[in-house]
Design an enzyme around this catalytic site. Structure first.
Site, short mmCIF file in Angstrom:
data_model
loop_
_atom_site.label_atom_id
_atom_site.label_comp_id
_atom_site.label_asym_id
_atom_site.label_seq_id
_atom_site.Cartn_x
_atom_site.Cartn_y
_atom_site.Cartn_z
N GLU A 123 0.76 -1.15 -0.01
CA GLU A 123 0.00 0.03 0.13
C GLU A 123 0.75 1.14 -0.19
O GLU A 123 0.41 2.25 -0.45
CB GLU A 123 -1.11 -0.21 1.10
CG GLU A 123 -1.55 1.23 1.51
CD GLU A 123 -3.16 1.35 0.52
OE1 GLU A 123 -3.03 0.68 -0.64
OE2 GLU A 123 -4.00 2.19 0.91
N THR A 171 -6.84 8.09 -4.14
CA THR A 171 -5.70 8.52 -3.32
C THR A 171 -4.63 9.31 -3.85
O THR A 171 -4.00 10.09 -3.56
CB THR A 171 -5.44 7.20 -2.62
OG1 THR A 171 -6.57 6.75 -1.79
CG2 THR A 171 -4.29 7.49 -1.49
#
Ligand code: HSE
Length: 297
Positions: A123, A171
């Protein structure tokens, strides 16, 4: 097929950018079994990649690689309740599901600590992946390889009301708008508030939360990418929220409220509709202290 339950998460918690996150009582479910082919389907009608670009599959494959095992395929069935690109940890839930599923299928060669590290490596930051795995509120430092973390279980009378708009914010876009450098005084502003947040949450000094959620690292910039965010903040404070912050990279706005504030969601929705903000939905959750669980073997 094994079945895994993975919680949604809320990261940053205001000032704890890339460092603080907590798990919520709102879940995705993934079923997984070994297979000779890639056989991926969604059980809720939501479109998901059905090939080797699927994030659950990619993460499972990473774990097989780390353990020196060749992957031939996987059968994966997904129930994605957590909305995508809304700041509630939907990608982390996929990563964690893939890792926990693959680890279980292989007989648990990796420890919980290993999984926290591997999830953060995939991530890029640990503040969603670590609470998704561990539950509770997690304070985490990622040194690029390892995550140094503390999980604390939270038993409070607080609820977390997610005010979720009908639009997505990726994001990458929400990180691209952030400044490359900040002033020394702004660093102090943030680190003091991040520390205040967890200490206040854990000791019940909820009157501090309104100060603790302010920050100078990301929310002022991301606010500009979330139409009507300021108005939503104001409405939530008017209805008695202790603290309001942008959940993760946004666009969801999270209001921390007392359990006794039983009409918060109804009043919030009424005010949002009156302000012409009909696209925003309100859902209340508690903190999940368990993290990811195998619910069927
Ligand atoms: N800490 C991350 C961010 C969370 O705010 O960009 C979203 O992945």
């Amino acid at each position: 097929m094994i079945k895994i339950q993975i919680p949604a998460t809320s990261a940053n918690l205001g000032a704890g950018f890339d460092a603080l996150g907590l798990a919520l009582s709102f879940y995705n479910y993934i079923e997984m079994e070994e297979s000779d082919t890639i056989d991926i389907a969604s059980l809720d009608g939501l479109e998901v990649p059905r090939d080797d670009k699927n994030l659950v599959y990619i993460s499972a494959k990473d774990l097989f690689n780390v353990c020196g095992k060749k992957i031939t395929g996987l059968k994966i069935r997904q129930i994605n309740n957590i909305p995508m690109a809304r700041g509630l940890g939907s990608s982390s839930a996929c990563i964690v599901a893939g890792l926990v599923g693959a680890n279980t299928l292989l007989g648990n060669p990796l420890s919980n600590d290993d999984l926290v590290d591997l999830a953060a490596q995939i991530e890029g930051h640990p503040d969603n992946t670590a609470p998704a795995l561990l539950g509770g509120i997690v304070t985490a430092v990622f040194d690029g390889q390892k995550v140094h973390w503390v999980k604390q279980e939270v038993y409070t009378k607080l609820k977390f009301a997610a005010i979720i708009p009908d639009f997505e914010l990726k994001t990458e876009e929400a990180r691209a708008c952030l400044p490359k450098t900040i002033e020394h005084k702004d660093a102090v502003y943030n680190l003091s508030r991040a520390a205040l947040f967890s200490a206040s949450l854990l000791t019940g000094k909820f009157e501090n939360l309104r100060t603790a959620v302010h920050d100078k690292l990301h929310q002022p910039y991301r606010m500009e990418l979330i139409p009507n965010a300021r108005e939503v903040f104001n409405i939530a404070y008017n209805h008695g929220a202790y603290g309001v912050y942008i959940s993760g990279a946004g666009p969801t706005i999270m209001a921390i409220i007392d359990e006794s504030n039983i009409y918060f969601s109804g009043k919030m929705k009424f005010s949002l509709d009156n302000a012409g903000l009909n696209g925003w939905q309100v859902h209340e959750f508690h903190i999940d202290n368990d993290g990811t669980k195998i619910i069927k073997k």
